[in-house]
Design an enzyme around this catalytic site. Structure first.
Site, PDB file in Angstrom:
ATOM      1  N   LYS A 188       1.049  -5.211   2.194  1.00 39.78           N
ATOM      2  CA  LYS A 188       0.037  -4.477   2.785  1.00 39.78           C
ATOM      3  C   LYS A 188      -0.325  -4.892   4.245  1.00 39.78           C
ATOM      4  O   LYS A 188      -0.190  -3.965   5.028  1.00 39.78           O
ATOM      5  CB  LYS A 188      -0.995  -4.030   1.861  1.00 39.78           C
ATOM      6  CG  LYS A 188      -0.823  -3.174   0.621  1.00 39.78           C
ATOM      7  CD  LYS A 188      -1.878  -3.250  -0.539  1.00 39.78           C
ATOM      8  CE  LYS A 188      -1.444  -2.649  -1.674  1.00 39.78           C
ATOM      9  NZ  LYS A 188      -2.293  -2.720  -2.813  1.00 39.78           N
TER      10      LYS A 188
ATOM     11  N   GLN B 223      -7.903  -5.466  -4.568  1.00 37.72           N
ATOM     12  CA  GLN B 223      -6.411  -5.462  -5.382  1.00 37.72           C
ATOM     13  C   GLN B 223      -6.762  -5.717  -6.896  1.00 37.72           C
ATOM     14  O   GLN B 223      -7.748  -6.595  -7.217  1.00 37.72           O
ATOM     15  CB  GLN B 223      -5.826  -6.477  -4.785  1.00 37.72           C
ATOM     16  CG  GLN B 223      -4.301  -6.654  -5.310  1.00 37.72           C
ATOM     17  CD  GLN B 223      -3.428  -5.394  -5.116  1.00 37.72           C
ATOM     18  OE1 GLN B 223      -3.358  -5.011  -3.791  1.00 37.72           O
ATOM     19  NE2 GLN B 223      -2.978  -4.931  -6.044  1.00 37.72           N
TER      20      GLN B 223
ATOM     21  N   ASP C 139      -7.575   3.702  -1.199  1.00 36.32           N
ATOM     22  CA  ASP C 139      -6.657   3.631  -2.695  1.00 36.32           C
ATOM     23  C   ASP C 139      -6.731   4.999  -3.405  1.00 36.32           C
ATOM     24  O   ASP C 139      -6.033   5.276  -4.318  1.00 36.32           O
ATOM     25  CB  ASP C 139      -7.173   2.595  -3.312  1.00 36.32           C
ATOM     26  CG  ASP C 139      -6.253   1.503  -3.259  1.00 36.32           C
ATOM     27  OD1 ASP C 139      -4.959   1.575  -2.934  1.00 36.32           O
ATOM     28  OD2 ASP C 139      -6.689   0.223  -3.655  1.00 36.32           O
TER      29      ASP C 139
END
Ligand code: NDP
Length: 292
Positions: free
Chosen positions: A52, A96, A119
């Site tokens: 990412k 994460q 997200d």
């Protein structure tokens, strides 16, 4: 059979994102900025976060990573999230998953300002998605929608079977495929570990979206000839044959299913690469103020 080629589509879309990021720099005087928080040393998580960050740099975003040991307390993490929420120089914040057992992922998800939740896991974004309002769509389902759109896959009126009902993939995917939009307008069946007669249900599918987390779970005898197959699974196995020391497998038995399908995503080179594009698109939209 034709490939839904995540490598080709993601590279193409990243070029567009890079051009738009340059526009943000010109107007705001700063790059779109994504912050990631990583807790612990899980091999998979390390790889995903590194990818990412790398992709952010590639398209001209700024990226920052905050790392914590497994021993970090829930409070310490929540305080860091509060600090980043307040930072007007940050457009997107992701934590994460998975997190260590002593940290409640729901608390963490809800603590992130929904206006930076690139997200798309925050209940506000999920609720807005349900109602077809502007929102950050969860990155993996968003990436899948983009690849379906790129290849102009027909979805209206089709039977779509989603296998797996997680908050981050299966559930939002089922909502998106049922929306009155393109891609969408499917008749959707959302299946899970308690589903009975799974094989019979999947055999009815024109579009199969597999997000289970079990190598080669979807076998050729479960697939109707001509079905479109989206394989979300990323199953890592150690391997002496690869440089990285591991090999990735999808949830679909690609070798035997591909010849029966009309379109299929490979693993690797499919949904994983599109997920990154979903994240980048959300971060860009946040920087441009397109959503909130
Ligand atoms: P979860 O473990 O959260 O969910 C798995 C789902 O599969 C659950 O709903 C579970 O049912 C269902 N399931 C498990 N066993 C069966 C079975 N025998 N029959 C039917 N359903 C079953 O996984 P995620 O959604 O987070 O991830 C799924 C896969 O996708 C993983 O391999 C993950 O690594 C990968 N992934 C890939 C991404 C990408 O970018 N390509 C992004 C995110 C995930 P129940 O709810 O009843 O337990």
């Amino acid at each position: 059979m034709q490939l839904l080629d995540g490598k080709y589509v993601s590279e193409k879309l990243k070029e567009e994102i890079a051009a738009e990021a340059a526009g943000v720099l010109a107007t705001l005087g700063r790059k779109p900025h994504l912050v990631a928080i990583l807790v612990g040393n899980d091999g998979g998580s390390e790889t995903y976060v590194a990818s990412k960050m790398r992709n952010c740099e590639k398209v001209g975003f700024k990226s920052s990573l905050f790392r914590y040991d497994d021993s970090v307390t829930e409070n310490e993490l929540l305080e860091k999230i509060d600090e980043i929420n307040k930072d007007s120089g940050v457009d997107g914040l992701i934590v994460q998953l998975p997190l260590p057992k002593h940290i409640d992922p729901e608390k963490v998800t809800e603590r992130i300002d929904y206006r930076k939740d690139v997200d798309g896991f925050h209940p506000v974004n999920l609720g807005r998605m349900m109602r077809n309002l502007p929102c950050f769509i969860p990155a993996t389902p968003y990436g899948i929608m983009m690849i379906l759109e790129e290849y102009k896959i027909e979805t209206a009126g089709k039977n779509c079977v989603v296998i797996g009902r997680s908050n981050i993939v299966g559930s939002p995917m089922s909502i998106l495929m049922a929306r009155n939009a393109y891609p969408g307008n499917c008749t959707v069946t959302l299946t899970h570990s308690r589903t009975q007669n799974l094989k019979e249900i999947v055999l009815q599918a024109d579009i199969i979206i597999a997000a289970i987390g079990k190598k080669n779970f979807v076998t050729a005898d479960m697939v109707k000839p001509g079905a479109v197959i989206i394989d979300v699974g990323i199953n890592r196995e150690t391997s002496e044959k690869t440089k990285s020391g591991y090999k990735l497998y999808g949830d679909v038995d690609f070798e035997n299913v591909a010849p029966k399908s009309s379109w299929i995503t490979p693993v690797p080179g499919g949904v994983g690469l599109m997920t990154i594009v979903g994240l980048l698109k959300n971060t860009l939209a946040s920087a441009r103020g397109n959503i909130y």
